[in-house]
Write a protein that holds these residues in place. Sequence first.
Motif, PDB file in Angstrom:
ATOM      1  N   HIS A 125       0.856  -1.183   0.000  1.00 37.60           N
ATOM      2  CA  HIS A 125       0.000   0.000   0.000  1.00 37.60           C
ATOM      3  C   HIS A 125       0.890   1.229   0.000  1.00 37.60           C
ATOM      4  O   HIS A 125       1.763   1.371   0.864  1.00 37.60           O
ATOM      5  N   SER A 159      -2.783   4.170  -8.739  1.00 33.97           N
ATOM      6  CA  SER A 159      -3.832   3.287  -8.218  1.00 33.97           C
ATOM      7  C   SER A 159      -4.330   2.339  -9.311  1.00 33.97           C
ATOM      8  O   SER A 159      -4.681   1.188  -9.032  1.00 33.97           O
ATOM      9  N   ALA A 163      -2.709  -1.709  -9.622  1.00 29.80           N
ATOM     10  CA  ALA A 163      -3.799  -2.591  -9.204  1.00 29.80           C
ATOM     11  C   ALA A 163      -3.646  -4.040  -9.669  1.00 29.80           C
ATOM     12  O   ALA A 163      -3.968  -4.965  -8.909  1.00 29.80           O
ATOM     13  N   ASP A 168      -2.318  -1.277  -3.413  1.00 29.82           N
ATOM     14  CA  ASP A 168      -3.259  -0.171  -3.235  1.00 29.82           C
ATOM     15  C   ASP A 168      -2.515   1.150  -3.160  1.00 29.82           C
ATOM     16  O   ASP A 168      -1.357   1.209  -2.708  1.00 29.82           O
ATOM     17  N   SER A 170      -3.356   5.230  -1.879  1.00 30.47           N
ATOM     18  CA  SER A 170      -4.263   6.227  -1.297  1.00 30.47           C
ATOM     19  C   SER A 170      -3.586   7.585  -1.339  1.00 30.47           C
ATOM     20  O   SER A 170      -2.372   7.693  -1.151  1.00 30.47           O
ATOM     21  N   ARG A 221      -8.874   1.014   2.506  1.00 26.49           N
ATOM     22  CA  ARG A 221      -8.306   1.024   1.148  1.00 26.49           C
ATOM     23  C   ARG A 221      -8.950   2.097   0.272  1.00 26.49           C
ATOM     24  O   ARG A 221      -9.152   1.919  -0.920  1.00 26.49           O
ATOM     25  N   ARG A 223      -9.138   5.333  -1.978  1.00 31.35           N
ATOM     26  CA  ARG A 223      -8.190   5.958  -2.902  1.00 31.35           C
ATOM     27  C   ARG A 223      -7.970   7.431  -2.574  1.00 31.35           C
ATOM     28  O   ARG A 223      -6.863   7.936  -2.741  1.00 31.35           O
TER      29      ARG A 223
END
Length: 269
Positions: A125, A159, A163, A168, A170, A221, A223
């Motif tokens: 992430h 993102s 994927a 992930d 953010s 999770r 965005r």
Amino acid sequence: MSRRVLVTGGASGLGLALTRLMADRGDTVLVVDLADERPGGLPSGVTYRRLDVRSQQDWDAAFAWVREHWGRLDVLVNNAGVATGGRIDVEAMSDWERVVDVNLLGVARGCHTFAGLLKAQRSGHIVNVASLAGLVHGPGMSSYNATKAGVVALSETLSFELAPWHVDVSVVCPAFFRTNLHASFAGKDAAMQEAGMRLITQATVDADHVAAIVLKGVDARKRVILTDRLGRRAWYSKRLARPLYDRMLTAQARRLARRAGADPDDLSS
């Protein structure tokens, strides 16, 4: 399950607040910041290394450390940044270069450095800290707005790009909150710096409050993570009530001009 987390700018402000929350829940955290020696206030058990986000050499050294000691990275928090403000005809281009190098390229370097590892492990992430200024672009902050909008665009791009590898991304877009960010103000436009410092130091929420919301958003999770009512209202006004948004920011620009001693309606000014 304990995650392995790297936080840039983690010795103060939002970075430190996130570090404390993550350490409290059992994550293994590496904080990187500009101090040569370990800063006070870091939780016990947190590792510290010096890293200047403008230096690819420093990023490469952090990557080597992560590979040697952890073998993987679960969360990369690109939090380091500086404050700036200035009208386009007042702010120096050297100030533009500084804020772009830190706020935008510093984030890009972090993503570039660790994206390959995250893809190889098929998980991870990336959390990029931008600002409400990345979504809502008020007057007198063109360089700051541009860098934060760039971070928003970079985050949205990644993102989708990452994927397929289950990585992930953010982007965090807080409005003003109490932190030490104002200490990094530099530049020629004293009026804008004074206004920015006032907004930060007089904010009603602090970094701990924002960090708790950010962590919930990361866990979910999301965005785009908006941290306050003001941010959500401004963002939705721009998207859904554009004429109202335009009137609000036009009025703000006129107030800024008058504070700086110029009347936009006076042709002699």
